[in-house]
Design a protein around this motif. Structure first.
Motif, PDB file in Angstrom:
ATOM      1  N   TYR A 121       2.363  -9.296   0.618  1.00 47.59           N
ATOM      2  CA  TYR A 121       1.455  -8.132   1.683  1.00 47.59           C
ATOM      3  C   TYR A 121       1.066  -6.815   0.524  1.00 47.59           C
ATOM      4  O   TYR A 121       1.476  -6.572  -0.636  1.00 47.59           O
ATOM      5  N   LYS A 122      -0.237  -6.869   0.025  1.00 49.84           N
ATOM      6  CA  LYS A 122      -0.568  -5.743  -0.638  1.00 49.84           C
ATOM      7  C   LYS A 122      -0.060  -6.104  -1.981  1.00 49.84           C
ATOM      8  O   LYS A 122       0.303  -5.221  -3.109  1.00 49.84           O
TER       9      LYS A 122
ATOM     10  N   ASP B 201      -1.173  -4.035  -5.293  1.00 48.34           N
ATOM     11  CA  ASP B 201      -1.199  -2.560  -4.774  1.00 48.34           C
ATOM     12  C   ASP B 201       0.137  -2.098  -5.351  1.00 48.34           C
ATOM     13  O   ASP B 201       1.030  -1.431  -5.861  1.00 48.34           O
TER      14      ASP B 201
END
Length: 500
Positions: free
Chosen positions: A205-206, A209
């Protein structure tokens, strides 16, 4: 027998020295080794002690050490050492894989940071480069390093390789001052890490980031501190300080952080996967605690965990190295001509393969720091072969922190010491018991600046154990000696929930 009496008997600690004791588990296993004076042992609550017993009785575990900073943790206590030649355990590493300490020695004398305006300028320059807070990364600060997805992948696989360091503007020679500059996979290769990462990426997830969090502190108990170094007056301290590169009366910078969002994601993924296996196979959990899942070495599950741990550890290593490079850059902006050298980088949430009782074993250190004395075989060929490596122990900003060096007696604790002072008040308890105005006033009175409008009350010095008593335990037990004390001049902190 009453429940209280049963509990007292179960958690009986038997002193065998001023700062050493044993705790029987109720079984035939070797008892738990306890490091701490009576005053420190009285800080161990029942949950912490029960976690220690559960961990010692877990399959494949041959040794369990409880350090003076011990308090309840994730399955195993924070502040423990757990040894197994046959199994790996995610719990005694935790969700912040390779949470660590690093220390940067600058060329500045103490009076260079006397002026409050200078310290305020340094705080701003550092915060312009190294963000704090959960979820925050380089895109949240104006003077950041850009870390794209491709470079992030290299960081996870290579750790602090020369190529990664050069691309991020980190002095490549700093890798020689790391406990471990890079980690390899279960088969001792980087190839297994690359394959594991490619398998994980579609479900991460991400990811981009999380890669942008390189060079950031996170929240909770993580921090950066500007320090003044006070080297001990004895000959051994002076000689060790010279080898370490510590300058008496000089300005240094101490950092505490870990693997940020990517480490948390990798660790929680492992906990879920192993917990599902235990449920699927109906395997009993040690102490019926789902946080004490494990995998026998050589299994696919163990290989996956060791690979994921190495990926997170490589991120944590480069995260620290980049933070130190950014901090030095900030000092140079405010005080041109400043130079700096990494003293050491050392972890306290990791499992490492070491030789214990003449055989290889995985030494899990959860909130515990490796402590190899001079002459230890693992230090051969390093700058610290004769002295032992630096041990970085944070206390609190007002009591100071310590640089120590291991003594021969560290064999008692599987060559480990505590990772700091250790909490005596949980976060909720600290918020109930402490007064915010009084905490803030204490920082004003000690002339320690912070980047916070109000210092996080759950991180106040009073939330932690008496650091001098903790150090007294370490010294009295014969584990390590103090080389220098670090006195804080300002603190970079965030009030979010702790990463570890």
């Amino acid at each position: 027998m009453t429940m209280t009496q049963a509990t007292e008997q179960k958690h009986e600690i038997i002193a065998n020295g001023e700062a050493t004791a044993i705790m029987p588990t109720g079984g035939k296993q070797k008892p738990i080794t306890v490091i701490g004076t009576e005053a420190i042992r009285n800080t161990f609550d029942d949950l912490c002690l029960q976690q220690a017993i559960n961990s010692r009785q877990a399959p494949g575990v041959t040794d369990l050490v409880l350090n003076p900073d011990a308090h309840c943790g994730y399955g195993a206590p924070v502040g423990c050492v757990m040894v197994s030649p046959s199994h790996v355990y995610p719990g005694p590493v935790g969700v912040d894989i390779k949470c660590s300490m690093s220390l940067l020695q600058t060329s500045l004398p103490a009076d260079a940071v006397d002026d409050k305006k200078v310290r305020r300028a340094l705080i701003k320059a550092i915060c312009d480069r190294t963000p704090t807070g959960a979820g925050r990364g380089q895109r949240n600060v104006p003077k950041s390093r850009h870390v794209d997805e491709a470079l992030g992948k290299r960081v996870l696989v290579e750790g602090a390789s020369r190529g990664v360091c050069e691309e991020l503007g980190i002095p490549a020679e700093w890798a020689n001052h790391c406990e471990d500059a890079s980690h390899v996979g279960h088969n001792d290769s980087t190839g297994s890490l690359a394959l594991r990462l490619e398998k994980l990426l579609p479900n991460m997830y991400k990811f981009a980031d999380k890669m942008s969090q390189l060079g950031s502190y996170g929240g909770g108990n993580h921090f950066g501190e500007c320090e003044v170094v006070q080297v001990g007056e004895d000959k051994r301290s002076r000689e060790a300080a010279e080898v370490f590169g510590l300058v008496d009366g000089g300005v240094a910078f101490l950092s505490h952080c870990g693997s940020r969002g990517i480490g948390h994601q990798l660790a929680t993924g492992q906990f879920k996967a192993l917990q599902n296996k235990f449920e699927q196979w109906d395997i009993p959990l040690p102490g019926q605690d789902k946080q004490l899942v494990y995998a026998p070495l050589g299994t696919a599950e163990a290989n996956a965990y060791l690979d994921d741990m190495a990926l997170g550890a490589n991120f944590a290593t480069v995260n620290h190295m980049l933070i130190n490079a950014l901090v030095l850059e900030a000092f140079q902006e405010v005080i041109p001509g400043t130079t700096g050298q990494l003293v050491y980088f050392i972890s306290h949430n990791i499992a490492r393969k070491e030789i214990v009782d003449n055989r290889p074993a995985w030494v899990h250190r959860k909130g515990a720091t490796r402590a190899f004395p001079g002459g230890h075989h693992a230090l051969k060929g390093t700058p610290f072969a004769k002295t032992g490596h630096p041990i970085l122990l944070p206390g609190n900003p007002q009591a100071g922190s310590a640089v120590m060096v291991a003594d021969e007696g560290a064999a008692l604790s599987c060559y480990s010491v505590n990772h700091g002072a250790g909490r005596q008040l949980g976060r909720k308890a600290a918020k109930r018991a402490l007064d915010q105005a009084e905490v803030d006033r204490s920082f004003d009175e000690t002339d320690i600046l912070t980047n916070c409008r109000s210092y996080p009350i759950d991180e106040a010095p009073a939330a932690y154990k008496d650091f001098d008593e903790v150090l007294h335990s370490v010294k009295s037990a014969g584990l390590a000696s103090e080389v220098a004390r670090l006195k804080a001049r300002f603190v970079i902190k965030d009030g979010d929930k702790a990463d570890d």
